[in-house]
Design a protein around this motif. Structure first.
Motif, PDB file in Angstrom:
ATOM      1  N   LYS A  10      18.138  21.685 -35.292  1.00  6.41           N
ATOM      2  CA  LYS A  10      18.265  20.786 -36.450  1.00  6.41           C
ATOM      3  C   LYS A  10      17.416  19.532 -36.334  1.00  6.41           C
ATOM      4  O   LYS A  10      17.151  18.852 -37.334  1.00  6.41           O
ATOM      5  CB  LYS A  10      19.730  20.390 -36.646  1.00  6.41           C
ATOM      6  CG  LYS A  10      20.260  19.397 -35.619  1.00  6.41           C
ATOM      7  CD  LYS A  10      21.703  19.023 -35.873  1.00  6.41           C
ATOM      8  CE  LYS A  10      22.162  17.879 -34.960  1.00  6.41           C
ATOM      9  NZ  LYS A  10      22.189  18.257 -33.552  1.00  6.41           N
ATOM     10  N   VAL A  11      16.961  19.184 -35.107  1.00  8.01           N
ATOM     11  CA  VAL A  11      16.196  17.951 -34.925  1.00  8.01           C
ATOM     12  C   VAL A  11      14.723  18.104 -35.289  1.00  8.01           C
ATOM     13  O   VAL A  11      14.027  17.098 -35.490  1.00  8.01           O
ATOM     14  CB  VAL A  11      16.296  17.450 -33.463  1.00  8.01           C
ATOM     15  CG1 VAL A  11      17.743  17.180 -33.098  1.00  8.01           C
ATOM     16  CG2 VAL A  11      15.672  18.438 -32.492  1.00  8.01           C
ATOM     17  N   PHE A  12      14.220  19.332 -35.387  1.00  5.89           N
ATOM     18  CA  PHE A  12      12.784  19.507 -35.605  1.00  5.89           C
ATOM     19  C   PHE A  12      12.305  18.970 -36.958  1.00  5.89           C
ATOM     20  O   PHE A  12      11.207  18.403 -37.035  1.00  5.89           O
ATOM     21  CB  PHE A  12      12.393  20.978 -35.418  1.00  5.89           C
ATOM     22  CG  PHE A  12      12.364  21.392 -33.976  1.00  5.89           C
ATOM     23  CD1 PHE A  12      11.345  20.962 -33.129  1.00  5.89           C
ATOM     24  CD2 PHE A  12      13.362  22.181 -33.433  1.00  5.89           C
ATOM     25  CE1 PHE A  12      11.322  21.325 -31.794  1.00  5.89           C
ATOM     26  CE2 PHE A  12      13.351  22.546 -32.101  1.00  5.89           C
ATOM     27  CZ  PHE A  12      12.329  22.115 -31.269  1.00  5.89           C
ATOM     28  N   PRO A  13      13.066  19.109 -38.065  1.00  7.45           N
ATOM     29  CA  PRO A  13      12.618  18.450 -39.302  1.00  7.45           C
ATOM     30  C   PRO A  13      12.505  16.938 -39.140  1.00  7.45           C
ATOM     31  O   PRO A  13      11.595  16.317 -39.704  1.00  7.45           O
ATOM     32  CB  PRO A  13      13.717  18.820 -40.314  1.00  7.45           C
ATOM     33  CG  PRO A  13      14.308  20.083 -39.788  1.00  7.45           C
ATOM     34  CD  PRO A  13      14.256  19.951 -38.296  1.00  7.45           C
ATOM     35  N   SER A  14      13.420  16.350 -38.368  1.00  9.07           N
ATOM     36  CA  SER A  14      13.353  14.904 -38.138  1.00  9.07           C
ATOM     37  C   SER A  14      12.118  14.529 -37.338  1.00  9.07           C
ATOM     38  O   SER A  14      11.493  13.494 -37.589  1.00  9.07           O
ATOM     39  CB  SER A  14      14.622  14.432 -37.413  1.00  9.07           C
ATOM     40  OG  SER A  14      15.771  14.668 -38.206  1.00  9.07           O
ATOM     41  N   PHE A  15      11.740  15.365 -36.366  1.00  8.14           N
ATOM     42  CA  PHE A  15      10.493  15.127 -35.624  1.00  8.14           C
ATOM     43  C   PHE A  15       9.302  15.139 -36.581  1.00  8.14           C
ATOM     44  O   PHE A  15       8.411  14.280 -36.506  1.00  8.14           O
ATOM     45  CB  PHE A  15      10.293  16.195 -34.544  1.00  8.14           C
ATOM     46  CG  PHE A  15      11.225  16.090 -33.373  1.00  8.14           C
ATOM     47  CD1 PHE A  15      11.861  14.897 -33.068  1.00  8.14           C
ATOM     48  CD2 PHE A  15      11.465  17.184 -32.565  1.00  8.14           C
ATOM     49  CE1 PHE A  15      12.727  14.800 -31.979  1.00  8.14           C
ATOM     50  CE2 PHE A  15      12.320  17.101 -31.473  1.00  8.14           C
ATOM     51  CZ  PHE A  15      12.946  15.906 -31.181  1.00  8.14           C
ATOM     52  N   THR A  16       9.270  16.145 -37.473  1.00  5.94           N
ATOM     53  CA  THR A  16       8.162  16.264 -38.423  1.00  5.94           C
ATOM     54  C   THR A  16       8.062  15.028 -39.312  1.00  5.94           C
ATOM     55  O   THR A  16       6.976  14.482 -39.526  1.00  5.94           O
ATOM     56  CB  THR A  16       8.344  17.520 -39.304  1.00  5.94           C
ATOM     57  OG1 THR A  16       8.523  18.657 -38.471  1.00  5.94           O
ATOM     58  CG2 THR A  16       7.146  17.737 -40.208  1.00  5.94           C
ATOM     59  N   LEU A  17       9.211  14.564 -39.807  1.00  6.45           N
ATOM     60  CA  LEU A  17       9.214  13.414 -40.703  1.00  6.45           C
ATOM     61  C   LEU A  17       8.920  12.119 -39.948  1.00  6.45           C
ATOM     62  O   LEU A  17       8.336  11.182 -40.519  1.00  6.45           O
ATOM     63  CB  LEU A  17      10.556  13.333 -41.427  1.00  6.45           C
ATOM     64  CG  LEU A  17      10.804  14.500 -42.389  1.00  6.45           C
ATOM     65  CD1 LEU A  17      12.229  14.475 -42.918  1.00  6.45           C
ATOM     66  CD2 LEU A  17       9.814  14.465 -43.550  1.00  6.45           C
ATOM     67  N   PHE A  18       9.294  12.056 -38.674  1.00  9.48           N
ATOM     68  CA  PHE A  18       8.932  10.883 -37.860  1.00  9.48           C
ATOM     69  C   PHE A  18       7.413  10.792 -37.708  1.00  9.48           C
ATOM     70  O   PHE A  18       6.825   9.707 -37.825  1.00  9.48           O
ATOM     71  CB  PHE A  18       9.598  10.957 -36.486  1.00  9.48           C
ATOM     72  CG  PHE A  18       9.162   9.845 -35.560  1.00  9.48           C
ATOM     73  CD1 PHE A  18       9.667   8.563 -35.710  1.00  9.48           C
ATOM     74  CD2 PHE A  18       8.225  10.085 -34.559  1.00  9.48           C
ATOM     75  CE1 PHE A  18       9.255   7.528 -34.868  1.00  9.48           C
ATOM     76  CE2 PHE A  18       7.810   9.066 -33.717  1.00  9.48           C
ATOM     77  CZ  PHE A  18       8.329   7.780 -33.869  1.00  9.48           C
TER      78      PHE A  18
END
Length: 458
Positions: free
Chosen positions: A290-298
């Motif tokens: 679930k954290v990978f979309p947040s990495f992309t948006l970061f």
């Protein structure tokens, strides 16, 4: 008094009014981001809870974003009649209704009703995006439009980082992975009971979100946000020439820009909304993936910050578009060819996943650069031109569906080949497409007039 007048911009706004307006629109872009990027976790969540295929699960994005295609032109007329503030209030009311529809959908575990709720959310966002994007584009000097849009993008993507994490915290439990692994072995009755309980966890958070959106809409209506007269924006030397153009289809750079928006947002949503499913295909659990979309948006936010610092001080927004589209093509090719497990930030996953994450960097400045290029010189056609660009957001609806179709047939990695033609077109628009001011037929008609005028002068 003279100094006070001189500090106001072309819309008569003082610096303090400009800051307040930017702050309000920034809050709106935060809401846009939260409601849009939460789809990244809704897709795998509904896939499990409603027992869907990859193709079926991407109807989450389709239902949400196809509303932009349906509503963006009517939204421009709504804004023309009601004005920006009342139109924005209507948009927030539609968002609230969409959030509340999740309650009966969850109570019955009916995927179709969820899609209706998502479509209604999309209608609200179509109205708000049709208002907010041209608003922030014309609210200040044209050469700094990409910089202002980048600031709004930070608000949008910061909300996107929080959305899947907060949703996961609200509706998922650490023990859920055991449930997901055991679903296939449960009886039909036991599985239905477990999935009913799982899906009903969205009732409380979406009820709270709906109430917040309702109040936000009322706040916008009575806020100090100024109305801007976009019908009188073309004061350039080319105004007389633009008066000859009868509709938006006489502006090739706008039409080509709408196609560019369609493809860009599609590549962006693929990078964010597909990465969880792709990462789990390498054995990573959903609660970790679930954290990978947040990495992309970061990474996207880092790109925005770079744009704010560098545009137009070190390079123009057009140069930024050229660099970003070329880099996007390179990363897309690496997704297809990069293989091998890599450990980074505590996650061990295939190298291609990290190239999906890195797509957040080139995707950051594409939207911000296309808008001012596509709206350049539209004058009285700004609102309808903006609605056409917002229609381009339907790329978020169709392109993920194509990806899901290809993923079911070719495989999750191979389906990313879809990104290649998208970035090739974006490269075309960055280098050549935005410069086109006449279609070939129009150009041929103008040539005899030009020659005739020249002979008369001679």
């Amino acid at each position: 008094m003279k100094d006070a007048v001189e500090t106001r911009d072309v819309h008569g706004l003082s610096p303090s009014q400009l800051k307040i307006s930017m702050g309000i629109i920034g809050g709106m872009f935060f809401v846009f981001g939260f409601l849009s990027w939460i789809n990244a976790i809704l897709i795998p969540y509904f896939k499990i809870a409603c027992e869907l295929s990859h193709f079926e699960s991407y109807f989450v994005a389709f239902a949400f974003y196809i509303a932009y295609f349906v509503m963006s032109v009517p939204a421009s007329y709504l804004l023309k009649v009601a004005g920006f503030k009342k139109g924005m209030m209507v948009g927030f009311f539609a968002l609230a209704l969409g959030a509340f529809i999740f309650v009966p959908a969850a109570l019955t575990r009916t995927y179709g009703i969820f899609l209706v709720g998502l479509f209604t959310l999309g209608i609200g966002l179509a109205i708000l995006q049709t208002a907010a994007n041209p608003y922030i584009t014309i609210l200040g000097p044209a050469e700094r439009a990409a910089q202002r849009i980048s600031i709004m993008g930070i608000c949008n993507k910061f909300a996107g980082i929080l959305a899947p994490l907060l949703f996961a915290a609200a509706v998922l439990k650490p023990t859920d992975q055991t449930l997901f692994d055991s679903l296939a072995s449960l009886s039909d009755t036991a599985r239905a009971t477990a999935l009913d309980a799982l899906i009903r966890r969205v009732i409380l958070p979406y009820s709270l979100v709906g109430t917040f959106l309702l109040l936000f809409g009322l706040g916008i209506r009575y806020s100090p946000l100024p109305e801007l007269d976009t019908d009188q924006q073309d004061t350039s030397a080319n105004a007389a020439e633009h008066d000859k153009k009868q509709h938006i289809f006489h502006f090739p750079h706008l039409i080509l820009g709408a196609v560019a928006i369609f493809l860009h947002v599609g590549t962006q949503v693929i990078a964010v909304d597909t990465v969880i499913n792709y990462a789990t295909s390498f054995g990573i659990q959903l609660l970790e993936a679930k954290v990978f979309p947040s990495f992309t948006l970061f990474i996207t936010i880092c790109g925005y910050l770079l744009g704010i610092v560098c545009i137009p001080r070190f390079f123009s927004q057009t140069t930024a578009l050229k660099l970003c589209t070329t880099l996007g093509l390179c990363f897309s090719l690496m997704i297809l060819v990069a293989k091998g497990m890599v450990t980074f930030l505590g996650h061990q996953v295939d190298a291609s996943v990290w190239f999906i994450v890195l797509l957040g960097l080139p995707n950051s400045l594409v939207w911000a650069a296309i808008w001012p290029l596509a709206l350049d010189g539209l004058g009285r056609f700004v609102k309808i031109g903006s609605s056409l660009l917002i229609m381009g957001l339907s790329g978020n609806a169709l392109i993920p569906l194509v990806y899901g179709f290809l993923a079911d047939r070719w495989g999750l990695r191979e389906a990313y080949v879809l990104l290649i033609p998208c970035y090739l077109y974006l490269i075309f628009y960055a280098f050549w497409g935005h410069k086109i001011r006449y279609w070939k037929k129009e150009k041929r008609k103008l040539e005899p007039e030009t020659k005739s005028s020249a002979s008369l002068v001679g």
